[in-house]
Design an enzyme around this catalytic site. Structure first.
Site, PDB file in Angstrom:
ATOM      1  N   ARG A  97      37.632  50.984  34.868  1.00  0.00           N
ATOM      2  CA  ARG A  97      38.306  51.308  33.598  1.00  0.00           C
ATOM      3  C   ARG A  97      39.819  51.387  33.809  1.00  0.00           C
ATOM      4  O   ARG A  97      40.598  50.950  32.944  1.00  0.00           O
ATOM      5  CB  ARG A  97      37.750  52.622  33.015  1.00  0.00           C
ATOM      6  CG  ARG A  97      38.034  52.834  31.538  1.00  0.00           C
ATOM      7  CD  ARG A  97      39.339  53.560  31.257  1.00  0.00           C
ATOM      8  NE  ARG A  97      39.393  54.778  32.001  1.00  0.00           N
ATOM      9  CZ  ARG A  97      40.465  55.214  32.655  1.00  0.00           C
ATOM     10  NH1 ARG A  97      41.606  54.539  32.624  1.00  0.00           N
ATOM     11  NH2 ARG A  97      40.433  56.334  33.355  1.00  0.00           N
ATOM     12  N   GLU A 140      57.535  57.112  40.970  1.00  0.00           N
ATOM     13  CA  GLU A 140      58.257  56.841  42.222  1.00  0.00           C
ATOM     14  C   GLU A 140      57.890  57.904  43.257  1.00  0.00           C
ATOM     15  O   GLU A 140      57.350  58.956  42.882  1.00  0.00           O
ATOM     16  CB  GLU A 140      59.771  56.877  41.961  1.00  0.00           C
ATOM     17  CG  GLU A 140      60.189  55.821  40.955  1.00  0.00           C
ATOM     18  CD  GLU A 140      61.698  55.702  40.800  1.00  0.00           C
ATOM     19  OE1 GLU A 140      62.433  56.571  41.321  1.00  0.00           O
ATOM     20  OE2 GLU A 140      62.127  54.721  40.159  1.00  0.00           O
ATOM     21  N   GLU A 371      48.602  59.581  34.609  1.00  0.00           N
ATOM     22  CA  GLU A 371      48.940  59.533  33.174  1.00  0.00           C
ATOM     23  C   GLU A 371      49.203  60.941  32.634  1.00  0.00           C
ATOM     24  O   GLU A 371      48.812  61.274  31.520  1.00  0.00           O
ATOM     25  CB  GLU A 371      47.798  58.895  32.379  1.00  0.00           C
ATOM     26  CG  GLU A 371      47.405  57.560  32.923  1.00  0.00           C
ATOM     27  CD  GLU A 371      47.882  56.430  32.062  1.00  0.00           C
ATOM     28  OE1 GLU A 371      48.561  56.704  31.065  1.00  0.00           O
ATOM     29  OE2 GLU A 371      47.579  55.290  32.415  1.00  0.00           O
TER      30      GLU A 371
HETATM   31  C1  LIG Z   1      44.921  56.534  41.888  1.00  0.00           C
HETATM   32  C2  LIG Z   1      46.210  56.649  41.132  1.00  0.00           C
HETATM   33  C3  LIG Z   1      46.651  55.595  40.340  1.00  0.00           C
HETATM   34  C4  LIG Z   1      47.877  55.676  39.670  1.00  0.00           C
HETATM   35  N1  LIG Z   1      48.326  54.593  38.938  1.00  0.00           N
HETATM   36  C5  LIG Z   1      49.594  54.615  38.446  1.00  0.00           C
HETATM   37  C6  LIG Z   1      50.152  53.439  37.830  1.00  0.00           C
HETATM   38  O1  LIG Z   1      49.466  52.415  37.663  1.00  0.00           O
HETATM   39  N2  LIG Z   1      51.456  53.457  37.436  1.00  0.00           N
HETATM   40  C7  LIG Z   1      52.242  54.567  37.597  1.00  0.00           C
HETATM   41  O2  LIG Z   1      53.417  54.511  37.228  1.00  0.00           O
HETATM   42  N3  LIG Z   1      51.730  55.706  38.157  1.00  0.00           N
HETATM   43  C8  LIG Z   1      50.448  55.754  38.594  1.00  0.00           C
HETATM   44  N4  LIG Z   1      49.930  56.883  39.196  1.00  0.00           N
HETATM   45  C9  LIG Z   1      50.817  58.031  39.404  1.00  0.00           C
HETATM   46  C10 LIG Z   1      50.467  59.258  38.584  1.00  0.00           C
HETATM   47  O3  LIG Z   1      50.792  59.052  37.237  1.00  0.00           O
HETATM   48  C11 LIG Z   1      51.173  60.465  39.221  1.00  0.00           C
HETATM   49  O4  LIG Z   1      50.499  60.752  40.431  1.00  0.00           O
HETATM   50  C12 LIG Z   1      51.207  61.665  38.312  1.00  0.00           C
HETATM   51  O5  LIG Z   1      52.055  61.465  37.216  1.00  0.00           O
HETATM   52  C13 LIG Z   1      51.647  62.944  39.036  1.00  0.00           C
HETATM   53  O6  LIG Z   1      52.809  62.716  39.767  1.00  0.00           O
HETATM   54  P1  LIG Z   1      52.863  63.197  41.304  1.00  0.00           P
HETATM   55  O7  LIG Z   1      51.664  62.685  42.007  1.00  0.00           O
HETATM   56  O8  LIG Z   1      54.193  62.844  41.838  1.00  0.00           O
HETATM   57  O9  LIG Z   1      52.708  64.782  41.242  1.00  0.00           O
HETATM   58  P2  LIG Z   1      53.891  65.823  40.971  1.00  0.00           P
HETATM   59  O10 LIG Z   1      54.664  65.449  39.771  1.00  0.00           O
HETATM   60  O11 LIG Z   1      54.618  66.058  42.251  1.00  0.00           O
HETATM   61  O12 LIG Z   1      53.051  67.132  40.611  1.00  0.00           O
HETATM   62  C14 LIG Z   1      52.478  67.999  41.617  1.00  0.00           C
HETATM   63  C15 LIG Z   1      51.916  69.232  40.902  1.00  0.00           C
HETATM   64  O13 LIG Z   1      52.981  69.953  40.268  1.00  0.00           O
HETATM   65  C16 LIG Z   1      52.677  70.153  38.902  1.00  0.00           C
HETATM   66  N5  LIG Z   1      53.921  70.128  38.120  1.00  0.00           N
HETATM   67  C17 LIG Z   1      54.875  69.152  38.106  1.00  0.00           C
HETATM   68  N6  LIG Z   1      55.857  69.478  37.245  1.00  0.00           N
HETATM   69  C18 LIG Z   1      55.523  70.678  36.702  1.00  0.00           C
HETATM   70  C19 LIG Z   1      56.115  71.534  35.727  1.00  0.00           C
HETATM   71  N7  LIG Z   1      57.256  71.213  35.095  1.00  0.00           N
HETATM   72  N8  LIG Z   1      55.486  72.701  35.434  1.00  0.00           N
HETATM   73  C20 LIG Z   1      54.311  73.026  36.025  1.00  0.00           C
HETATM   74  N9  LIG Z   1      53.693  72.263  36.951  1.00  0.00           N
HETATM   75  C21 LIG Z   1      54.294  71.099  37.270  1.00  0.00           C
HETATM   76  C22 LIG Z   1      51.743  69.007  38.518  1.00  0.00           C
HETATM   77  O14 LIG Z   1      50.937  69.364  37.413  1.00  0.00           O
HETATM   78  C23 LIG Z   1      50.924  68.863  39.807  1.00  0.00           C
HETATM   79  O15 LIG Z   1      49.865  69.792  39.794  1.00  0.00           O
HETATM   80  C24 LIG Z   1      48.667  56.848  39.793  1.00  0.00           C
HETATM   81  C25 LIG Z   1      48.182  57.927  40.553  1.00  0.00           C
HETATM   82  C26 LIG Z   1      46.982  57.839  41.214  1.00  0.00           C
HETATM   83  C27 LIG Z   1      46.510  59.009  42.036  1.00  0.00           C
END
Ligand SMILES: Cc1cc2nc3c(=O)[nH]c(=O)nc-3n(C[C@H](O)[C@H](O)[C@H](O)COP(=O)(O)OP(=O)(O)OC[C@H]3O[C@@H](n4cnc5c(N)ncnc54)[C@H](O)[C@@H]3O)c2cc1C
Length: 392
Positions: A97, A140, A371
């Site tokens: 999906r 990023e 997302e």
């Molecule tokens: C298998 C997979 C596929 C993906 N595919 C795509 C893709 O196709 N394209 C793309 O662009 N991205 C993609 N992603 C990225 C995904 O969207 C990000 O992993 C996600 O947005 C979270 O970012 P991060 O991993 O950097 O976590 P972080 O932003 O570092 O967050 C870490 C933790 O801190 C919390 N947090 C962050 N900010 C706050 C706040 N202000 N207040 C409270 N809590 C907070 C979050 O909820 C989380 O629990 C993918 C991720 C995975 C795992």
């Protein structure tokens, strides 16, 4: 893996809310998943490989651009049909999906909505047929929940743009022919660029060692002085609202998809509970197991109602981003909890690849993160109801 005996629960007769077209679209997707995905998915998840042979089948059931107009090769369906296709595919596997969601909502949608007519004509038919696959680069290494902080950037060099930076966690990246890449111009404004495989300085190394979405291919996008032709800029929307508009469409699809994963776990556990004998009785006769099943079907039914209503609002162009956040957050959380309870109901068998539940459970760990994380969607609801920003 066991034969796919899936029967979809419909406790509140929600089929009465669907049109004949909705049911036909759903039935085609359901049959295709039973025939093409269920028999192979466990093997591909175990070996951590995307089954590329199913791409043309995904195109045939309308999974690539379900709501994109037919003149561009899309299926021209409404939002509920789109949701039902995502539900059925995720019933098979969240990774498959994810591939369809990215192609439709994160690649075809921005080209359709923000692109030129020439870009639509060039890319959309190829993406709809699966001849080309696409990916979406927003996240990023240092900017996930806060994509506005991105550092990927491009400079105007007269006859082309020069793109530098890196994206991480990008679904479909290792095999995509085109990437929709979000990058800042010299004034710091975010734009979408169409970057094609083969452009010098553009590489897509694969991400390994995932315990989740193993049948989906994930990678990085690296831009080292990539010369991007000027006609590859998406001109009709810029700023953070442009990628967020794509995410609305994808998150809506995820809300439906999560119901599919939950339905599969519930259906598997229900069937198992009637067959598995302990203490001389089927385990489904014990109150503790009935409690689990009763709570599962209650939560699935609530999610089905929420999501059907959201689809109706989207068909009327009235759904807000905050409403979509609520459905994505609620439904993925509902599905992950159901997967966990259903896994326990199968005892030791629940941890094996004989059944789909453990795979769904692991997959949903990504779905609850990408997302917009579970926490971030809660903050979006909080902001919407209070008017107060708790992000920073
Ligand atoms: C298998 C997979 C596929 C993906 N595919 C795509 C893709 O196709 N394209 C793309 O662009 N991205 C993609 N992603 C990225 C995904 O969207 C990000 O992993 C996600 O947005 C979270 O970012 P991060 O991993 O950097 O976590 P972080 O932003 O570092 O967050 C870490 C933790 O801190 C919390 N947090 C962050 N900010 C706050 C706040 N202000 N207040 C409270 N809590 C907070 C979050 O909820 C989380 O629990 C993918 C991720 C995975 C795992």
């Amino acid at each position: 893996m066991k034969p796919d005996l899936f029967e979809a629960p419909d406790y509140y007769n929600l089929d009465e809310l669907l049109t004949e077209e909705h049911k036909l679209v759903r039935s085609a997707a359901r049959e295709w998943v039973k025939r093409e995905v269920s028999p192979i998915i466990e093997e591909y998840a175990q070996k951590a490989e995307f089954p590329e042979q199913i791409i043309s089948g995904l195109a045939d059931i309308g999974a690539f651009g379900p709501y994109i107009p037919m003149e561009y090769g899309g299926a021209g369906l409404d939002q509920i049909s789109y949701g039902l296709i995502m539900q059925e595919i995720e019933r098979g596997d969240s990774g498959i999906r994810s591939t369809a969601s990215v192609q439709s909502s994160l690649v075809m949608y921005p080209i359709w909505k923000y692109g030129t007519e020439a870009q639509r004509q060039k890319y959309l038919p190829k993406l709809a047929s699966g001849e080309w696959m696409g990916c979406f680069g927003l996240t990023e290494p240092d900017h996930g929940s806060n994509p506005g902080g991105m550092t990927t950037n491009f400079k105007d060099k007269g006859d082309h743009y020069l793109l530098n930076g890196a994206k991480m966690w990008i679904s479909n990246a290792p095999f995509a022919q085109v990437a929709v890449v979000w990058a800042k111009d010299e004034s710091g404004r975010i734009h979408g660029l169409l970057v094609e495989r083969g452009m010098e300085g553009f590489t897509t190394p694969e991400t390994h060692n995932k315990w989740s979405l193993r049948a989906s291919s994930t990678g990085e996008l690296i831009f080292d002085n990539v010369k991007v032709p000027k006609e590859n800029l998406l001109p009709n929307k810029s700023g953070l609202g442009a990628p967020l508009g794509c995410l609305d469409s994808a998150r809506y699809g995820i809300a439906w998809g999560a119901i599919g994963a939950a339905m599969d776990c519930y259906d598997t556990a229900l069937r198992y509970s009637k067959e598995r004998m302990q203490f001389g009785k089927p385990i489904g006769q014990f109150q503790l197991q009935q409690k689990k099943l009763a709570e599962m079907i209650t939560e699935i039914t609530k999610a089905q109602l929420l999501t059907w209503r959201l689809g109706s609002l989207r068909n009327d162009g009235k759904a807000t981003s905050a409403q979509i956040s609520m459905a994505k957050r609620n439904n993925v959380d509902m599905a992950i909890n159901i997967a966990r309870e259903a896994r326990q109901m199968l005892g030791g068998m629940g941890i094996t690849g004989e059944y789909s539940i453990m795979r769904h459970s692991m997959n949903l760990e990504s779905v609850i993160t990408y997302e917009g994380t579970h926490d971030i969607h809660l903050l979006i609801t909080g902001l919407d109801i209070t008017g107060l920003n708790a992000f920073k």
